[in-house]
Structure formats: structure tokens, C-alpha cells
Design an enzyme around this catalytic site. Structure first.
Site, PDB file in Angstrom:
ATOM      1  N   SER A  93       0.809  -1.217   0.000  1.00  0.00           N
ATOM      2  CA  SER A  93       0.000   0.000   0.000  1.00  0.00           C
ATOM      3  C   SER A  93       0.846   1.272   0.000  1.00  0.00           C
ATOM      4  CB  SER A  93      -0.961  -0.037   1.192  1.00  0.00           C
ATOM      5  OG  SER A  93      -1.924   0.976   1.102  1.00  0.00           O
ATOM      6  N   ASP A 122       9.963   5.775 -10.310  1.00  0.00           N
ATOM      7  CA  ASP A 122       9.565   6.404 -11.573  1.00  0.00           C
ATOM      8  C   ASP A 122      10.262   7.747 -11.790  1.00  0.00           C
ATOM      9  OD1 ASP A 122       7.981   4.274 -12.100  1.00  0.00           O
ATOM     10  OD2 ASP A 122       6.079   5.363 -12.080  1.00  0.00           O
ATOM     11  N   LYS A 182      -0.756  -4.237  -3.068  1.00  0.00           N
ATOM     12  CA  LYS A 182      -2.046  -3.669  -2.680  1.00  0.00           C
ATOM     13  C   LYS A 182      -2.102  -2.230  -3.187  1.00  0.00           C
ATOM     14  CE  LYS A 182      -5.073  -2.339   1.097  1.00  0.00           C
ATOM     15  NZ  LYS A 182      -5.218  -0.954   0.590  1.00  0.00           N
TER      16      LYS A 182
END
Length: 438
Positions: free
Chosen positions: A304, A315, A329
Site C-alpha cells: 500500500s 519512476d 495492494k
């Protein structure tokens, strides 16, 4: 006759309530679209089946069951059937959830979910009975004391695991690689989660551990970084951010942690069916470690919010992600309080990393994959290899006395625990990056 009439009236009320709810949503949908579909009809047959079964339970079940319990169980079933994270929370469970996000609650210190009818460990929380007993991410709990968990709801299982501090519970678990189930005895305790820990690994290199994301994690992170700089006597050359076995937590905390290391760009965005489920979070122009390299450690227990941080830094090319593939998740749960003091926890959106990757059921793939191994220092033997300096008549270096110190470090200071292979490799990578950047 009176009972049948009561059941009929109650069933009729349920049908009317569902009818009004569905009609309201249908009319709202139609008011927001140019062309209304004529295929939207009420599921009368299903509603009739529901009321029929409701009546049969009231009339034929071996013991009397209250209307409240039946309707509450029906609500639970509606939500739990959607996905493992949607649930109906009665007032007590709602309160426990709020306590968990602020950092103190009672129990074993274990983050769990449902998988194939069993309780699956997402991760144990640092410095709790679960971690001390050796519970690991991925363990399947099949019994709580002598009670099989098969058929239990997640809420009922969590309730059994909680109890008076000091009281004991036996967990029977199935673990990958073990031929037989393991039985572990844990003593319940008040769980006080300190979400951020830090220390200097070596001169210039800091270590920052986040065990969960709570409402105050962002502020704690800033304090920890300031303390590391002070202890180091200046700016850091590199930082290890440890998110292993971090089950997640508050979304805003994950955004704050990511923002601490990014000067610009997208951190995370969410997409769902309703308008307010679509959110975008961008970084502010402030990197608290001034661009020093970062290695983020993750594993199968990183879930999460920890995946949001890892995905954002990966990224944005701000950190090297090292370890194992994360839990996966990537869904957003919205807590919706109800008029009776309870709440509905419902999945309303999915998380996406800045490049558009969905975390849900995919997880974060590390840039550098590490196997689960244990690193041990070899004991000193009786034989010491011969070096050039041991040879008779060897030439001197020509640069005077040799300085036996390394980077000004005091050899008596705390050293990196070589048993933590992942942390050892992360530090080595940071050193390599620092050498290249010189």
C-alpha cells in the site's frame, strides 16, 4: 400468523428501501447522461429470493436470530464479497481502526488480510509480540488457539487476536518451506508503534526505517533526517530507506515521505468511478537531503503506502529500489461513517505510479533483486595470509607513515550488522554511487 405478518412487513420495507436506493442511483445516472439506457431494471427476482431466505431463517433456524444481526450480516456479506479490503465496521471496530492510524492499539502487532478463507500475514509490525515471536510476511494463520479460522470473517479473527495485555494466544501457521504447521505462542500487548527510526551506518551514510505510515509519519521523518545530519556533522552522502514489512497506512503520510526527497513531479494519482476518488499529488520544490543518492529496501511485506513511496521514487529516478517484489495492494479504501456510529470501509479507487503503472495485484518490481539469504562473518582462523609488508626487505610505500584509520571512522563505533544482507548490499551500492559521483 402475527410472525408471518411481521416478516412480510419487514421484507416489504427492505424491498422498498432497496428500490428507493437503486432508483435514486438510476435517476442520478440518467440526469448525468445524454441517453438513458432502458436495460436498467430492479433485480426483483433477487430481492424476492433475499426476502424468502430472510423469512426462512427467522422461521426455521435452530435458534432465534434478531433482525439486527441478520441485516448486519447481510451488509457484511455485501462488502466482504467485493474484495478482501472492503468491510462493514461496527462502532467498536471503527474506533479500533482510528486508533491504529494514530499509532497505539491493543493486540499482537500484525497486519493481516483474507486469502482463500485463511488469515494471511501482510507483515508483522516492528517491536511487537508478532515480530518477536517470528511471524513472517506471507504466513497463513489457520488456527487461533483451538479455533479454525476457515469460515471466520476477517473482523471476527482480528477480534479474537485482540485482548487483555498479557493474555496469551496460540497461532497455528502454515509457512512456505515448512513441512508441518508451526505453533507460536504470543502474549498480547499494547502496541505503540514508533513509525520512524534512524541511525548512522557509517560516516556519511544514514539509515531510516519506516515501519508504518501514520498521521504523524511525515513530521517524524523530517525530525529523523535533521537528527541524522546533526549526528553526521553535515550533509549525508547517501541514505537507505527501509520499507520492508511496512503494511502501509495513511495515504497523506506516503505523499509527505515521497515529497521529502522530490523537488517536482507527480507522486501518485488515483482513479475510480466517483468524482472525488480521482486525486493527483505533486511534489513541492524541497529535497531534504539535497539530491544525495537513496536506496529503498522493499520485500513481500511492503504494501500500500510503502509501495506508493517506492513507485514514486523509482519512476522519478530518485532512488534505486532493492530487495523483493512488493505485496501489490494498490487500492484506495474510503471510510464512510454511518448514522449508527459504525462505518463502511469500501474500495473506491486504484493507485497509479507517476508513469501510470497500477500497483494493484502487480506490486513494485525492484531495480536490484536480492534473494532471502543471511550474511555471516567468517571467524578468524589461526592462519593469516602473508602480505607484501611481511616480506623481509620489502620496499616502503614512499609516502611516509601509513594511516591506519579509514575515512576517519572510530573502529569502536557501532558497525553495520552483517547478518542483514539486504542492508549490507544497500550500503555497498550507496558507496559505489558516491565514488562515481566524486
Amino acid at each position: 400468523m402475527l410472525k408471518k405478518k411481521t416478516i412480510f412487513i419487514l421484507s416489504l420495507g427492505i424491498m422498498l428501501g432497496v428500490f428507493m436506493g437503486i432508483c435514486g442511483s438510476v435517476f442520478a445516472e440518467r440526469s448525468n447522461t445524454d441517453v438513458a439506457t432502458e436495460t436498467e431494471v430492479l433485480p426483483y427476482e433477487d430481492l424476492r429470493t433475499f426476502t424468502e431466505i430472510f423469512g426462512r431463517i427467522k422461521r426455521d433456524y435452530v435458534e432465534p436470530v434478531s433482525d439486527k444481526k441478520l441485516l448486519e450480516d447481510a451488509i457484511r456479506g455485501m462488502l466482504s464479497g467485493l474484495d478482501p479490503h472492503s468491510a462493514y465496521l461496527v462502532a467498536e471496530e471503527y474506533q479500533e481502526l482510528k486508533e491504529g492510524t494514530t499509532g497505539q492499539f491493543g493486540g499482537l502487532g500484525i497486519e493481516v488480510t483474507m486469502e482463500n478463507g485463511f488469515i494471511k500475514v501482510v507483515s508483522p509490525i516492528d517491536d511487537t509480540p508478532a515480530q518477536k515471536a517470528g511471524i513472517k510476511a506471507g504466513d497463513l494463520i489457520i488456527k487461533l488457539d483451538d479455533k479454525p479460522v476457515k469460515g471466520m470473517s476477517l473482523a471476527d479473527a482480528v477480534k479474537l487476536m485482540r485482548g487483555e495485555p498479557g493474555s496469551k494466544i496460540v497461532l497455528t501457521i502454515v509457512r512456505e518451506g515448512e513441512e508441518t504447521p508451526l505453533k507460536l505462542t504470543l502474549a498480547r500487548d499494547i502496541i505503540k508503534v514508533k513509525s520512524v527510526k534512524s541511525r548512522i551506518l557509517e560516516k556519511g551514510y544514514g539509515y531510516l526505517r519506516i515501519s508504518s505510515f501514520q498521521s504523524g509519519t511525515g513530521d517524524s521523518l523530517k525530525e529523523a533526517l535533521a537528527a541524522l545530519k546533526k549526528e553526521n556533522g553535515g550533509a549525508l552522502k547517501g541514505l537507505v530507506l527501509d520499507l520492508r514489512n511496512n503494511p502501509g497506512g495513511v495515504l497523506n503520510a506516503a505523499v509527505e515521505v515521497s515529497d521529502a526527497f522530490l523537488k517536482s513531479g507527480l507522486i501518485v494519482y488515483t482513479e475510480g468511478r466517483i468524482e472525488n476518488s480521482e486525486m493527483r499529488f505533486n511534489a513541492s520544490p524541497d529535497d531534504l537531503i539535497d539530491g544525495a543518492p537513496i536506496v529503498v529496501l522493499i520485500n513481500g511485506g511492503s504494501a500500500s503506502a510503502s509501495e506508493i513511496v517506492a513507485g514514486a521514487l523509482q519512476d522519478q529516478k530518485r532512488a534505486v529500489i532493492m530487495g523483493e517484489k512488493s505485496f501489490g495492494k494498490g487500492s484506495v479504501q474510503t471510510i464512510l461513517p454511518t448514522s449508527n456510529g459504525a462505518a463502511v470501509k469500501m474500495t473506491t479507487a486504484r493507485y497509479y505510479t507517476p508513469s501510470g503503472r497500477s500497483i494493484q495485484a502487480e506490486g513494485i518490481e525492484p531495480d536490484v533483486t536480492l534473494a532471502r539469504v543471511k550474511l555471516e562473518a567468517l571467524g578468524k582462523g589461526d592462519f593469516t595470509p602473508v602480505k607484501e609488508s611481511d616480506l623481509s626487505g620489502h620496499l616502503q610505500s614512499g609516502k611516509g607513515a601509513v594511516n591506519d584509520k579509514k575515512d576517519g571512522l572510530d573502529k569502536d563505533k557501532d558497525k553495520l550488522d552483517v547478518a542483514d544482507y539486504s542492508l549490507h548490499e544497500a550500503l555497498n551500492l550507496l558507496k559505489g554511487i558516491s565514488i562515481i559521483k566524486k
